[in-house]
Structure formats: C-alpha cells, structure tokens
Design a protein around this motif. Structure first.
Motif, PDB file in Angstrom:
ATOM      1  N   ARG A   1      28.644  56.152  36.542  1.00 49.34           N
ATOM      2  CA  ARG A   1      29.704  55.305  37.144  1.00 49.34           C
ATOM      3  C   ARG A   1      29.912  54.182  35.954  1.00 49.34           C
TER       4      ARG A   1
ATOM      5  N   ALA B   1      31.803  56.139  33.203  1.00 46.76           N
ATOM      6  CA  ALA B   1      33.211  56.541  33.502  1.00 46.76           C
ATOM      7  C   ALA B   1      33.887  55.088  33.505  1.00 46.76           C
ATOM      8  N   ASP B   2      33.359  54.082  33.703  1.00 52.47           N
ATOM      9  CA  ASP B   2      34.075  52.958  33.742  1.00 52.47           C
ATOM     10  C   ASP B   2      34.564  52.600  32.171  1.00 52.47           C
TER      11      ASP B   2
ATOM     12  N   ALA C   1      37.191  54.751  31.072  1.00 52.95           N
ATOM     13  CA  ALA C   1      38.371  54.550  31.771  1.00 52.95           C
ATOM     14  C   ALA C   1      38.952  53.488  30.667  1.00 52.95           C
TER      15      ALA C   1
ATOM     16  N   THR D   1      38.536  60.685  29.220  1.00 52.46           N
ATOM     17  CA  THR D   1      37.994  61.248  30.478  1.00 52.46           C
ATOM     18  C   THR D   1      36.949  61.934  30.193  1.00 52.46           C
TER      19      THR D   1
ATOM     20  N   VAL E   1      31.275  58.475  42.159  1.00 51.84           N
ATOM     21  CA  VAL E   1      31.734  57.851  41.034  1.00 51.84           C
ATOM     22  C   VAL E   1      33.127  57.165  41.096  1.00 51.84           C
ATOM     23  N   GLY E   2      33.763  58.184  41.948  1.00 50.25           N
ATOM     24  CA  GLY E   2      35.362  57.615  42.140  1.00 50.25           C
ATOM     25  C   GLY E   2      36.194  57.069  40.938  1.00 50.25           C
ATOM     26  N   SER E   3      36.235  57.945  39.884  1.00 47.86           N
ATOM     27  CA  SER E   3      36.834  57.516  38.920  1.00 47.86           C
ATOM     28  C   SER E   3      37.852  58.383  38.361  1.00 47.86           C
TER      29      SER E   3
ATOM     30  N   ALA F   1      38.724  58.942  35.646  1.00 49.11           N
ATOM     31  CA  ALA F   1      38.052  59.196  34.217  1.00 49.11           C
ATOM     32  C   ALA F   1      36.918  59.958  34.177  1.00 49.11           C
TER      33      ALA F   1
END
Length: 284
Positions: free
Chosen positions: A133, A136-137, A140, A145, A169-171, A173
């Motif tokens: 996470r 990925a932040d 983003a 990606t 993770v919900g991204s 990216a």
C-alpha cells in the motif's frame, strides 16, 4: 505490426535473457524484428542501480535504436529478500525507477509480494498489504503502475490471495503481471490461476518448463508443461491488450545466479520465434 494484430502491446523480451550488455540486448530484439524490450539488468547491474552516466547512456541507446521499453523489473518483494527487509531499500529502488521510467517511455514496474520471514499467516498478509500500500501510494504519486508477478511472496500462487491483495491495497497503481511459466516451478496450474485473474493483468511474461520445483527444466514456449497455448487463448479471449514478453530462462536464470553467456542470444531468438508462432496460432 498491423493495427488488428494481437496483442496490441506487441511482442517483447527481457533483454538480459539475451545478453548482459545493452547493445546485445537491443540487437537481439531487433533480430526478431520486434520494437520492444523489457529491462532488468545492464552488465549484471540492476537498472535501478545505474549511475547518472549509465542511465543517460541507456536512455540515449534505447531512443537511438527506436525500441520501446514495456516494463522495468525491480527486485521489490522478490525471491532474494523477505518481508522483514528494510522498507527504505524498496522505496529507494522505486524512486529510482519512477524517475527513469518516463525517460524510457514506460510507466510499469514489476514487483512481487515478499517471501515470509517466520510470521504467522495473518501477520504475513498484513505486513505485505501494508508495505505494498505504501509503495502503491508512491507509485500513484509518481504516475506509474506497479505490476505484481505470480512468482515469489504471499500472493504469488493463489488467485484468492492475489485478488485479496488488489482489493486490500485498493489502488489503480497496482495491477498484475502474469508469468505463464511460473506454475511449473512453483507447483500450480498456470491456466487455472490465470482464468481468475485475466481482467487485472496488464503485462505478461512467457516461458515454459517441465519438471518442477528446483528441478524445473526450461524449454522453448509450447514444448513444456506450463500450458502456454492455453494461457494465450485465455488472454486473447479475455481482451488482453498489453505486451507479451519472453523470459526464456534457457541461458539466464537469475535465481540460480546464472546469467546470459554466448548462447544467450541464440536461445532468446529461438524462444521469440516460437512465441510468434504460438501467437499466430492463437484463435480469436
């Protein structure tokens, strides 16, 4: 390639599977008549570890050759480390690749999901999710990606875990890189896994093998037991539009400390030609 050709992302290969040096990698791709390469190491040095001069030379050479870069392969979360390794090592590598990617025209960075370090199952999952996470932040924010590969780590061999990772993770990216040959070495059926993941796959590696585990013997695509042809059918039927990138492992096997030698280019080209034949035979 013609506009109607599949896949729309074209055919590519991980360059250091053909030759350790950049010139050899680009020459091998050109010998196949392709215009795309995936980058992992140059002269045995991870792309993220190149100094300023090395990065400049890489960008200039790729541009001069008229070659597209489809993905940068990081060591993040990979088989050589564990979930207990320092996070700043991964954020540092990601920062280097996030800066280099736009210069090479790619926004994809390959990662894995961290081998365990003695944590209980739930603790391993939590640590992996929290770490990816964070990554990925950062991805983003940098406009790139992350592509999780079905190789090493918590989410590697299970569709349930892979989908859980994406959801937790919900991204946007974070997407998937599917390697059709990893099932042989890691003990699962690749087509069965892929069937549940196709909508989330943004990039594909192609290799094939027989045997299993550390005794896996790599073959030309289609000659082994990985189900390469079935995976290609699933991808095409599922609307996959990314690239197919060969990682033959015939002369280069990083996990064994084995790097391309003088036979690397020939085996890379043979694998590429075989993939092109399989793609041609993949039904619409």
């Amino acid at each position: 390639m013609p506009a109607e050709a599949w896949p729309a992302g074209g055919l590519a290969g991980i360059g250091d599977e053909a030759a350790p040096d950049l010139d050899g990698q680009l020459a091998a791709v050109r010998a196949l008549g392709w215009d795309a390469v995936e980058l992992r190491t140059i002269d045995g040095l991870a792309v993220a570890d190149l100094d300023h001069a090395g990065r400049d030379r890489l960008v200039r050479a790729v541009d001069a050759a008229g070659i597209r870069v489809v993905c940068l392969d990081s060591r993040i979360g990979g088989w050589a480390g564990t979930i207990a390794d320092p996070l700043d090592r991964d954020t540092g590598e990601l920062a280097a690749l996030a800066a280099l990617g736009p210069e090479l025209g790619t926004g994809f960075v390959r990662i894995m999901s961290y081998p365990n370090a003695g944590l209980p199952g739930a603790g391993w999952r939590q640590a992996v999710v929290e770490r990816i996470r964070v990554l990925a932040d950062l991805a983003a924010a940098a406009g790139i990606t992350l592509l999780h590969e079905n190789c090493a780590g918590w989410a590697a061999t299970s569709a349930e875990r892979t989908l859980d990772l994406l959801d937790a993770v919900g991204s946007p990216a974070l997407r998937l890189l599917f390697d059709v040959g990893n099932g042989v070495a890691h003990g699962y059926d690749a087509p069965s896994l892929l069937a549940e993941l196709v909508p989330f796959v943004a990039h594909v590696h192609v290799k094939d093998a027989v045997g299993g585990g550390t005794g896996a013997t790599y073959t030309l695509p289609g000659d082994g037991k990985a189900g390469v042809a079935e995976c290609l059918r699933l991808l095409r039927a599922g609307g996959y539009s990314g690239a197919l990138s060969i990682e033959p492992h015939l002369a280069t096997r990083p996990h064994e400390g084995r790097w391309a030698d003088v036979t690397g280019t020939a085996s890379f080209i043979a694998a590429g030609r075989r993939l092109a034949e399989l793609v041609e035979d993949t039904p619409c």
